[in-house]
Design a protein around this motif. Structure first.
Motif, PDB file in Angstrom:
ATOM      1  N   GLU A  77      58.100  37.035  33.437  1.00  0.00           N
ATOM      2  CA  GLU A  77      57.338  38.075  32.736  1.00  0.00           C
ATOM      3  C   GLU A  77      56.138  38.526  33.575  1.00  0.00           C
ATOM      4  O   GLU A  77      55.755  39.690  33.556  1.00  0.00           O
ATOM      5  CB  GLU A  77      56.845  37.566  31.380  1.00  0.00           C
ATOM      6  CG  GLU A  77      57.940  37.106  30.428  1.00  0.00           C
ATOM      7  CD  GLU A  77      58.917  38.206  30.071  1.00  0.00           C
ATOM      8  OE1 GLU A  77      58.591  39.389  30.274  1.00  0.00           O
ATOM      9  OE2 GLU A  77      60.025  37.892  29.609  1.00  0.00           O
ATOM     10  N   MET A  78      55.550  37.585  34.316  1.00  0.00           N
ATOM     11  CA  MET A  78      54.395  37.946  35.147  1.00  0.00           C
ATOM     12  C   MET A  78      54.825  38.891  36.274  1.00  0.00           C
ATOM     13  O   MET A  78      54.133  39.846  36.599  1.00  0.00           O
ATOM     14  CB  MET A  78      53.732  36.681  35.723  1.00  0.00           C
ATOM     15  CG  MET A  78      52.998  35.874  34.663  1.00  0.00           C
ATOM     16  SD  MET A  78      52.461  34.257  35.260  1.00  0.00           S
ATOM     17  CE  MET A  78      51.146  34.697  36.395  1.00  0.00           C
ATOM     18  N   THR A  79      55.989  38.597  36.849  1.00  0.00           N
ATOM     19  CA  THR A  79      56.480  39.477  37.918  1.00  0.00           C
ATOM     20  C   THR A  79      56.760  40.865  37.365  1.00  0.00           C
ATOM     21  O   THR A  79      56.424  41.883  37.982  1.00  0.00           O
ATOM     22  CB  THR A  79      57.762  38.874  38.543  1.00  0.00           C
ATOM     23  OG1 THR A  79      57.465  37.558  38.924  1.00  0.00           O
ATOM     24  CG2 THR A  79      58.228  39.663  39.742  1.00  0.00           C
ATOM     25  N   THR A  80      57.373  40.904  36.167  1.00  0.00           N
ATOM     26  CA  THR A  80      57.666  42.214  35.569  1.00  0.00           C
ATOM     27  C   THR A  80      56.364  42.980  35.316  1.00  0.00           C
ATOM     28  O   THR A  80      56.270  44.164  35.619  1.00  0.00           O
ATOM     29  CB  THR A  80      58.415  42.020  34.227  1.00  0.00           C
ATOM     30  OG1 THR A  80      59.557  41.228  34.482  1.00  0.00           O
ATOM     31  CG2 THR A  80      58.835  43.343  33.636  1.00  0.00           C
ATOM     32  N   LEU A  81      55.366  42.286  34.804  1.00  0.00           N
ATOM     33  CA  LEU A  81      54.086  42.942  34.524  1.00  0.00           C
ATOM     34  C   LEU A  81      53.475  43.464  35.826  1.00  0.00           C
ATOM     35  O   LEU A  81      52.990  44.595  35.899  1.00  0.00           O
ATOM     36  CB  LEU A  81      53.135  41.951  33.845  1.00  0.00           C
ATOM     37  CG  LEU A  81      51.741  42.480  33.523  1.00  0.00           C
ATOM     38  CD1 LEU A  81      51.806  43.603  32.509  1.00  0.00           C
ATOM     39  CD2 LEU A  81      50.832  41.366  32.976  1.00  0.00           C
ATOM     40  N   TYR A  82      53.547  42.640  36.853  1.00  0.00           N
ATOM     41  CA  TYR A  82      52.984  43.043  38.144  1.00  0.00           C
ATOM     42  C   TYR A  82      53.662  44.318  38.638  1.00  0.00           C
ATOM     43  O   TYR A  82      53.018  45.257  39.098  1.00  0.00           O
ATOM     44  CB  TYR A  82      53.167  41.898  39.155  1.00  0.00           C
ATOM     45  CG  TYR A  82      52.636  42.218  40.525  1.00  0.00           C
ATOM     46  CD1 TYR A  82      51.273  42.220  40.778  1.00  0.00           C
ATOM     47  CD2 TYR A  82      53.502  42.539  41.570  1.00  0.00           C
ATOM     48  CE1 TYR A  82      50.774  42.537  42.033  1.00  0.00           C
ATOM     49  CE2 TYR A  82      53.019  42.853  42.827  1.00  0.00           C
ATOM     50  CZ  TYR A  82      51.655  42.844  43.050  1.00  0.00           C
ATOM     51  OH  TYR A  82      51.169  43.172  44.287  1.00  0.00           O
ATOM     52  N   GLN A  83      55.003  44.344  38.497  1.00  0.00           N
ATOM     53  CA  GLN A  83      55.732  45.539  38.954  1.00  0.00           C
ATOM     54  C   GLN A  83      55.372  46.755  38.111  1.00  0.00           C
ATOM     55  O   GLN A  83      55.246  47.862  38.607  1.00  0.00           O
ATOM     56  CB  GLN A  83      57.237  45.300  38.905  1.00  0.00           C
ATOM     57  CG  GLN A  83      57.670  44.330  39.987  1.00  0.00           C
ATOM     58  CD  GLN A  83      59.133  43.966  39.880  1.00  0.00           C
ATOM     59  OE1 GLN A  83      59.744  44.123  38.831  1.00  0.00           O
ATOM     60  NE2 GLN A  83      59.697  43.473  40.955  1.00  0.00           N
ATOM     61  N   GLN A  84      55.191  46.523  36.815  1.00  0.00           N
ATOM     62  CA  GLN A  84      54.849  47.646  35.930  1.00  0.00           C
ATOM     63  C   GLN A  84      53.496  48.231  36.295  1.00  0.00           C
ATOM     64  O   GLN A  84      53.289  49.430  36.236  1.00  0.00           O
ATOM     65  CB  GLN A  84      54.776  47.178  34.481  1.00  0.00           C
ATOM     66  CG  GLN A  84      56.105  47.195  33.792  1.00  0.00           C
ATOM     67  CD  GLN A  84      55.989  46.652  32.385  1.00  0.00           C
ATOM     68  OE1 GLN A  84      54.985  46.047  32.008  1.00  0.00           O
ATOM     69  NE2 GLN A  84      57.027  46.847  31.610  1.00  0.00           N
ATOM     70  N   LEU A  85      52.560  47.363  36.678  1.00  0.00           N
ATOM     71  CA  LEU A  85      51.208  47.844  36.945  1.00  0.00           C
ATOM     72  C   LEU A  85      51.134  48.603  38.270  1.00  0.00           C
ATOM     73  O   LEU A  85      50.260  49.447  38.456  1.00  0.00           O
ATOM     74  CB  LEU A  85      50.210  46.679  36.935  1.00  0.00           C
ATOM     75  CG  LEU A  85      50.066  46.023  35.557  1.00  0.00           C
ATOM     76  CD1 LEU A  85      49.196  44.783  35.642  1.00  0.00           C
ATOM     77  CD2 LEU A  85      49.476  47.006  34.551  1.00  0.00           C
ATOM     78  N   ALA A  86      52.081  48.299  39.144  1.00  0.00           N
ATOM     79  CA  ALA A  86      52.240  49.060  40.395  1.00  0.00           C
ATOM     80  C   ALA A  86      50.916  49.293  41.119  1.00  0.00           C
ATOM     81  O   ALA A  86      50.552  50.410  41.429  1.00  0.00           O
ATOM     82  CB  ALA A  86      52.931  50.396  40.101  1.00  0.00           C
ATOM     83  N   ILE A 202      56.385  35.664  26.545  1.00  0.00           N
ATOM     84  CA  ILE A 202      56.357  34.279  27.038  1.00  0.00           C
ATOM     85  C   ILE A 202      56.482  33.319  25.848  1.00  0.00           C
ATOM     86  O   ILE A 202      57.236  32.341  25.880  1.00  0.00           O
ATOM     87  CB  ILE A 202      55.060  34.006  27.828  1.00  0.00           C
ATOM     88  CG1 ILE A 202      55.004  34.925  29.055  1.00  0.00           C
ATOM     89  CG2 ILE A 202      54.962  32.551  28.239  1.00  0.00           C
ATOM     90  CD1 ILE A 202      53.668  34.901  29.798  1.00  0.00           C
ATOM     91  N   GLU A 203      55.755  33.630  24.770  1.00  0.00           N
ATOM     92  CA  GLU A 203      55.793  32.745  23.599  1.00  0.00           C
ATOM     93  C   GLU A 203      57.204  32.684  23.010  1.00  0.00           C
ATOM     94  O   GLU A 203      57.688  31.614  22.635  1.00  0.00           O
ATOM     95  CB  GLU A 203      54.805  33.266  22.544  1.00  0.00           C
ATOM     96  CG  GLU A 203      53.365  33.050  22.970  1.00  0.00           C
ATOM     97  CD  GLU A 203      52.362  33.915  22.204  1.00  0.00           C
ATOM     98  OE1 GLU A 203      51.202  33.941  22.593  1.00  0.00           O
ATOM     99  OE2 GLU A 203      52.761  34.569  21.215  1.00  0.00           O
ATOM    100  N   ASN A 204      57.880  33.840  22.942  1.00  0.00           N
ATOM    101  CA  ASN A 204      59.236  33.849  22.403  1.00  0.00           C
ATOM    102  C   ASN A 204      60.180  33.035  23.281  1.00  0.00           C
ATOM    103  O   ASN A 204      61.048  32.311  22.798  1.00  0.00           O
ATOM    104  CB  ASN A 204      59.756  35.285  22.265  1.00  0.00           C
ATOM    105  CG  ASN A 204      59.103  35.994  21.092  1.00  0.00           C
ATOM    106  OD1 ASN A 204      58.443  35.367  20.265  1.00  0.00           O
ATOM    107  ND2 ASN A 204      59.266  37.303  21.019  1.00  0.00           N
ATOM    108  N   ARG A 205      59.984  33.158  24.581  1.00  0.00           N
ATOM    109  CA  ARG A 205      60.813  32.377  25.502  1.00  0.00           C
ATOM    110  C   ARG A 205      60.565  30.880  25.322  1.00  0.00           C
ATOM    111  O   ARG A 205      61.485  30.077  25.406  1.00  0.00           O
ATOM    112  CB  ARG A 205      60.452  32.709  26.943  1.00  0.00           C
ATOM    113  CG  ARG A 205      61.171  33.897  27.496  1.00  0.00           C
ATOM    114  CD  ARG A 205      60.582  34.144  28.880  1.00  0.00           C
ATOM    115  NE  ARG A 205      61.189  35.260  29.520  1.00  0.00           N
ATOM    116  CZ  ARG A 205      62.276  35.178  30.284  1.00  0.00           C
ATOM    117  NH1 ARG A 205      62.847  34.010  30.464  1.00  0.00           N
ATOM    118  NH2 ARG A 205      62.770  36.246  30.839  1.00  0.00           N
TER     119      ARG A 205
END
Ligand SMILES: Nc1ncnc2c1ncn2[C@@H]1O[C@H](COP(=O)(O)OP(=O)(O)OP(=O)(O)O)[C@@H](O)[C@H]1O
Length: 680
Positions: A77-86, A202-205
């Motif tokens: 999820e952190m990687t996805t967020l990082y990519q989203q923030l670009a 993250i919590e759901n995971r």
């Protein structure tokens, strides 16, 4: 130096005065409370900064081990967020509850720049150690915080802007803190919202991971929110006792904490039992079914499933479709296992082969990202399966029941793209259908729109598309009526969009809008499932009565396939027809496969080569200058030249062999600077 000292003094004075006088700036309460803790409890002084503390490797390893499942769930999820923030100048960080950074996602350059501040794994960011800061203050306040530059207690951090949110474990305790720290001067308003969403993921995971032997129960008061980030989620044991609940579940049930729900039974919460929910969920193909709150008229939509750990969990006819993938989210550790995750087996449309690990990981990423309404941009060579991939993503998405509408921007004449996409009312222009036409965007309402070869969209239409994406409404040509539209967006391109943006041929804002996440699909020659793909496709093409000789198989395995799966399909189709039920041998394969030309290694292809057929000898001086093509285009160009040679430059036959229209082929030839002497 002098200026720096003066700044530090001024900053220190401001803090000390405000703490002493108990002054409150509007909206600044959390910061004031933190400054006050720093001065009065931790005995810190703002003009006496501390050397950043970093714990040693062994201590860090043991902390990471203690939080292994949290890190596992957060990593992706952190990687996805990082990519989203670009943004290359930021870091996404995870700390444990003592404020020690246990995972970090950032660019190497930014990591190197901020490491001396202690912004690195092992860095200790508790308030007591680092004063007011995103991570430490979030832990102390047990709430989301945003700490802008000079809100930091120490001036050494006043170049940073940090936003942080707590991540709760299934027992309702804070398990970690998720933070984004950047050089940005502006506080991005949406950042805390995005962080909050990521924390929920993250919590759901964590619930999935820690309660793999329990029955998951998903619910929401609105059916479209079941299986989304906003759903209520319960883990239930075989006897129907609640073991865990996410924050949304507590909120929807009107409960304050896990203590109010732990060990209660499903019957205490809803007017149903676990067995009843399982039965009804199975027979509704895991689509949400209605249930009511116990002792109340509140209506919910819910789905119960067998535990993820049971091998045949939730086996049902629907497993043939990707919807099953959604009811069975895959926790990270499974994704890393060498075997194919169960969820993704279900993602593949019935006849596609997806056994390559990179592709599987991409599918899983696309599936999760699209569920968050984030657009996906697929990048890959021509024929590499972008559309098939997009369809698989759609089939596994919350919009799977809606339509999948594909538009290939390269195959439409520019003048038609607009009406095709946006639709028109009756008589909007000469040649329009009398009844008008519902555009592709509206056809995709409630489903997925796949815009292939998006780089070919004319600039003025790019602006219109951007407006649709922003406003989520369409105005068909010739009307003033706007119609609301809700669709998931996937785009595909074999061209390098950032390069086109730099050249001013593609709108930068649209590019960022499309590329919520960018996934590069592997070329056929790079795929680890190449052999299976060849055999699966041969079976499909020959109806199962062709087989390959070892020699032919070796040739097919060795060929670089610049035209990718589409080219493979054509080769197998003609080979199995030629073999006529016998084993396919080298005689049945085209010369191209037997004597492959080396793949072009350069992005530069001189245009003269392309025109060699038409350029009279001695005309070199007038020949055009070399044209820059990217490696993919160069390879495409090479394969097209070979095919043209093979078909004696008959464009119709090449178009037929490639299964594209002549128009498309002409446009492609033009783009790749291949001139054909006699356009038909
Ligand atoms: N995973 C797969 N398994 C089986 N066949 C596939 C797979 N992926 C693609 N194909 C086949 O390969 C061909 C090309 O696929 P597709 O149209 O998805 O590629 P593309 O990358 O979108 O092409 P283009 O660049 O022309 O837009 C189609 O015939 C498709 O059915």
């Amino acid at each position: 130096m002098g200026t720096l000292l003066r700044e530090t003094d001024r900053h220190a004075e401001r803090i000390m005065v405000m703490v002493k006088n108990g002054t409150h700036e509007p909206g600044n309460d959390a910061i004031m409370r933190s400054w006050s803790r720093c001065v009065n409890e931790y005995r810190l002084h703002p003009d006496r900064p501390r050397t950043p503390s970093v714990i040693d490797r062994a201590a860090l390893e043991s902390r990471c081990e203690r939080k292994a499942d949290v890190i596992d769930c957060a990593r992706y999820e952190m990687t996805t967020l990082y990519q989203q923030l670009a943004d290359a100048d930021l870091a996404v960080l995870l700390t444990d509850t003592d404020g020690v950074i246990i995972h970090m996602v950032s660019s190497p350059a930014f990591s190197a720049e901020v490491a001396p501040l202690g912004l690195r794994t092992g860095g200790l960011w508790s308030e007591a150690e680092a004063g007011t800061n995103g991570m430490g203050t979030c832990i102390a306040a047990a709430a989301p915080v945003a700490i802008r530059r000079e809100d930091h207690f120490f001036t050494q951090f006043s170049n940073l802007t940090c936003s942080a949110v707590p991540v709760y474990d299934p027992s309702g305790e804070i398990a970690a803190v998720l933070d984004v720290s950047s050089r940005s001067k502006q506080m991005q308003q949406h950042l805390l919202v995005l962080l909050g969403m990521t924390a929920r993921m993250i919590e759901n995971r964590l619930i999935d991971q820690r309660f793999r032997n329990a029955h998951p129960l998903h619910f929401h008061s609105r059916p479209e929110f079941v299986y989304t980030l906003h759903e209520g989620k319960l883990a239930v044991d075989d006897e129907g006792h609640i073991l865990a609940a996410n924050r949304s579940a507590l909120f929807q049930l009107g409960l304050q904490s896990m203590d109010e729900i732990r060990s209660r039974r499903i019957e205490d919460l809803f007017q149903t039992s676990l067995e009843d929910m399982l039965q009804r969920s199975m027979s509704s193909s895991f689509h949400p079914v209605v249930t009511y709150r116990a002792n109340a008229a509140l209506r919910f939509f819910a789905v119960a499933r067998r535990p993820a750990s049971s091998a045949t969990a939730n086996v049902h006819p629907i497993s043939a479709t990707a919807a099953a993938a959604l009811v069975n989210p895959t926790p990270l550790p499974e994704r890393r296992s060498p075997h194919r995750p169960a969820a993704l087996r279900a993602v593949s449309p019935s006849r596609a082969t997806f056994k390559d690990q990179r592709l599987l990981a991409h599918l899983e990423t696309a599936r999760r990202v699209i569920a968050r309404q984030t657009p996906v941009l697929l990048w890959g060579e021509t024929g590499s399966g972008k559309e098939v991939f997009a369809r698989a993503t759609h089939d596994a998405s919350p919009h799977a029941d809606g339509a999948f509408v594909a538009v290939n921007c390269a195959s439409l004449p520019e003048t038609l793209i607009e009406s095709e996409l946006f639709g028109y009312r009756a008589g909007a222009f000469t040649g329009a259908q009398r009844s008008g036409r519902r555009g592709k965007i509206l056809q995709a309402d409630g489903g997925t729109l796949f815009l292939d070869e998006i780089a070919d969209m004319p600039l003025e239409l790019q602006a219109r598309l951007l407006r649709v994406l922003d406003e989520r409404q369409v105005t068909p040509l010739g009307t003033e009526d706007t119609q609301p539209v809700d669709f998931q967006l996937i785009s595909g391109s074999h061209q390098n969009l950032p390069a086109l943006v730099r050249e001013g041929r593609f709108r930068e804002d649209l590019y960022y809008r499309l590329a919520g996440i960018e996934l590069e699909l592997p070329a056929l020659r790079e795929r680890s499932d190449k052999r299976e793909l060849i055999h699966d496709m041969l079976k499909a093409e020959s109806g199962g009565d062709s087989r390959l000789s070892a020699d032919a198989e070796r040739l097919l395995m060795d060929y670089p396939w610049p035209g990718n799966i589409r080219q493979l399909r054509h080769v197998l189709r003609s080979a199995s027809a030629l073999a006529d039920g016998q084993a396919i041998t080298r005689e049945h394969l085209p010369a191209l496969i037997l004597h492959p030309a080396p793949m072009s290694a350069h992005a530069h292809v001189p245009a003269q080569v392309a025109m060699s057929c038409d350029t009279p000898a001695g005309a070199e001086e007038d020949a055009p200058q070399p044209v820059k093509l990217n490696p993919i285009q160069a390879n495409e160009r090479q394969v097209l030249l070979q095919m043209l040679e093979q078909h004696r430059w008959n464009v119709s036959n090449v178009a037929k062999a490639l299964d594209v229209s002549r128009n498309t082929l002409y446009r492609k030839l033009h783009k790749l600077h291949i001139e054909v002497s006699h356009p038909e």
